[in-house]
Design an enzyme around this catalytic site. Structure first.
Site, PDB file in Angstrom:
ATOM      1  CG  MET A  30      98.039  13.045  38.166  1.00 42.73           C
ATOM      2  SD  MET A  30      96.527  13.450  37.238  1.00 42.73           S
ATOM      3  CE  MET A  30      95.060  13.288  38.416  1.00 42.73           C
ATOM      4  N   GLY A  31     100.776  14.299  41.878  1.00 41.55           N
ATOM      5  CA  GLY A  31     101.098  14.955  43.095  1.00 41.55           C
ATOM      6  C   GLY A  31     100.057  15.016  44.248  1.00 41.55           C
ATOM      7  N   GLY A  36      98.844   7.115  50.757  1.00 43.20           N
ATOM      8  CA  GLY A  36      98.402   6.086  49.646  1.00 43.20           C
ATOM      9  C   GLY A  36      99.389   6.128  48.592  1.00 43.20           C
ATOM     10  CG  HIS A  37     100.442   9.622  46.110  1.00 40.41           C
ATOM     11  ND1 HIS A  37      99.782  10.672  46.640  1.00 40.41           N
ATOM     12  CD2 HIS A  37      99.818   9.301  45.003  1.00 40.41           C
ATOM     13  CE1 HIS A  37      98.803  10.984  45.532  1.00 40.41           C
ATOM     14  NE2 HIS A  37      98.866  10.112  44.600  1.00 40.41           N
ATOM     15  CG  ASP A 152      92.529   5.624  41.017  1.00 43.15           C
ATOM     16  OD1 ASP A 152      91.719   6.184  40.738  1.00 43.15           O
ATOM     17  OD2 ASP A 152      93.697   5.800  41.995  1.00 43.15           O
ATOM     18  CB  SER A 187      91.580  10.901  47.277  1.00 49.07           C
ATOM     19  OG  SER A 187      91.170  11.541  46.075  1.00 49.07           O
ATOM     20  NE  ARG A 189      89.408  14.775  41.493  1.00 48.15           N
ATOM     21  CZ  ARG A 189      90.115  13.777  40.772  1.00 48.15           C
ATOM     22  NH1 ARG A 189      90.503  12.954  41.071  1.00 48.15           N
ATOM     23  NH2 ARG A 189      90.018  14.399  39.614  1.00 48.15           N
TER      24      ARG A 189
HETATM   25  P1  AMP Z   1      96.955  10.015  41.463  1.00 55.26           P
HETATM   26  O1  AMP Z   1      98.074  10.835  41.981  1.00 55.26           O
HETATM   27  O2  AMP Z   1      95.583  10.113  42.120  1.00 55.26           O
HETATM   28  O3  AMP Z   1      96.998  10.182  40.124  1.00 55.26           O
HETATM   29  O4  AMP Z   1      97.731   8.496  42.014  1.00 55.26           O
HETATM   30  C1  AMP Z   1      98.829   7.924  41.809  1.00 55.26           C
HETATM   31  C2  AMP Z   1      98.797   6.687  42.052  1.00 55.26           C
HETATM   32  O5  AMP Z   1      98.444   6.408  43.381  1.00 55.26           O
HETATM   33  C3  AMP Z   1      97.500   5.714  41.488  1.00 55.26           C
HETATM   34  O6  AMP Z   1      98.105   4.644  40.990  1.00 55.26           O
HETATM   35  C4  AMP Z   1      96.437   5.523  42.515  1.00 55.26           C
HETATM   36  O7  AMP Z   1      95.750   4.572  42.215  1.00 55.26           O
HETATM   37  C5  AMP Z   1      97.510   5.521  43.627  1.00 55.26           C
HETATM   38  N1  AMP Z   1      96.595   5.760  44.938  1.00 55.26           N
HETATM   39  C6  AMP Z   1      95.761   6.827  44.980  1.00 55.26           C
HETATM   40  N2  AMP Z   1      95.232   7.034  46.444  1.00 55.26           N
HETATM   41  C7  AMP Z   1      95.515   5.689  47.077  1.00 55.26           C
HETATM   42  C8  AMP Z   1      95.332   5.202  48.008  1.00 55.26           C
HETATM   43  N3  AMP Z   1      94.392   5.485  48.917  1.00 55.26           N
HETATM   44  N4  AMP Z   1      95.924   3.951  48.679  1.00 55.26           N
HETATM   45  C9  AMP Z   1      96.639   3.139  47.594  1.00 55.26           C
HETATM   46  N5  AMP Z   1      97.169   3.921  46.241  1.00 55.26           N
HETATM   47  C10 AMP Z   1      96.679   5.078  45.849  1.00 55.26           C
END
Ligand code: AMP
Length: 287
Positions: A30-31, A36-37, A152, A187, A189
């Site tokens: 979601m950008g 992590g991404h 997640d 995150s 957030r």
């Molecule tokens: P999001 O943009 O928050 O929807 O996350 C997109 C993907 O990145 C999802 O599969 C999350 O589980 C993964 N993700 C988010 N934060 C982390 C993190 N700290 N370490 C590894 N993967 C992450």
């Protein structure tokens, strides 16, 4: 890096890649990208073929309209990051592109017990929204491999279920949680935290670590209540802090010393809701 906003042109190039026998690795996001991404992109790059990243803030998975309104958007920085990490293609659709007929009559998925607990209980409708967007995008992209984060944990289980329900051939890889040096799970957030809130935010990691260090056979309730007090001392308002079977997510009040266990926490630091988890019964791979 190619950037496509429209589904039909995206499908054209994906068809060409497929005809050339080049596997497709998809990292949905979601950008507001962070390391992590990027770790998911790194994992995708280990595989043969092309890496496609998508950025789409999916309205149907936000049960709290305020959370949706305040979701961080850093698109220019994101594009720069994806370029510098040699992603082949960014899919950046609009809401109309994904939901051309609006939000009425979207499918409902039978997620059973998985949807009734933890995130499912505290964010009603959230996982239906996640499945709606993932199902749509899986049908558009038809990836060979899909990369998602253990951060997640329950979402990964939900997507496994979705792949089963829809009979998809896509293979899901769950990648380890990437952490800040003080343990806070990265995150999107986190950028909404003030400096003071940011300092306290690693209490979630401390609580998870405490559970892992002190786990022993028998009743788990006392341990959980101590983990909750670590959170409360750091001004967290807890939605849940639970130890559950790592394979089924069945709630457990006591541990037989054998079952695989995962601890999951969701809590608010002021207005910002953070989630994290840790496998308690084996080495956790988070970095
Ligand atoms: P999001 O943009 O928050 O929807 O996350 C997109 C993907 O990145 C999802 O599969 C999350 O589980 C993964 N993700 C988010 N934060 C982390 C993190 N700290 N370490 C590894 N993967 C992450």
């Amino acid at each position: 890096m190619l950037i496509y906003k429209k589904t039909d042109v995206l499908k054209d190039i994906l068809r060409k890649w497929r005809e050339n026998g080049e596997p497709l690795n998809w990292v949905p996001t979601m950008g507001a990208l962070h390391d992590g991404h990027i770790s998911l992109i790194e994992a995708a790059k280990q595989q043969k073929g092309h890496v496609l990243c998508s950025i789409f803030i999916n309205p149907t998975q936000f049960n709290d309209p305020n959370d949706f309104k305040k979701y961080p958007v850093t698109i220019e920085k994101d594009i720069y990051l994806l370029e510098s990490n040699a992603v082949d293609l960014l899919f950046l659709p609009s809401v109309d592109e994904i939901y051309p007929a609006g939000f009425d009559g979207l499918p409902h998925y039978d997620l059973g017990y998985l949807e009734s607990i933890l995130e499912g209980k505290f964010r009603p409708g959230h996982f239906q929204g996640v499945c709606q967007v993932m199902d749509k995008m899986l049908q558009i992209i038809e990836p060979d491999y899909l990369y998602m984060g253990q951060k997640d944990y329950q979402q990964c289980m939900i997507i496994r279920r979705l792949l089963e329900i829809t009979g998809s051939k896509t293979v899901l890889y769950t990648c380890p949680t990437k952490r800040e040096p003080d343990g806070l799970a990265m995150s999107s957030r986190n950028i909404r935290l003030t400096a003071g809130e940011r300092k306290k935010a690693n209490a979630i990691f401390q609580a998870l670590h405490f559970l892992k260090e002190n786990l022993k056979k028998g009743n788990l309730m006392e341990l959980i209540s101590e983990a909750k007090s670590i959170l409360a001392k750091n001004d967290f308002r807890v939605d849940y802090a639970e130890t559950v079977d790592a394979d089924s997510l069945q709630m457990l009040n006591s541990w037989d010393g054998k079952r695989p266990l995962v601890a999951l926490i969701a809590a608010f630091q002021k207005e910002v809701r953070l989630i994290d988890n840790m496998i308690l019964t084996e080495k956790d791979n988070s970095e």
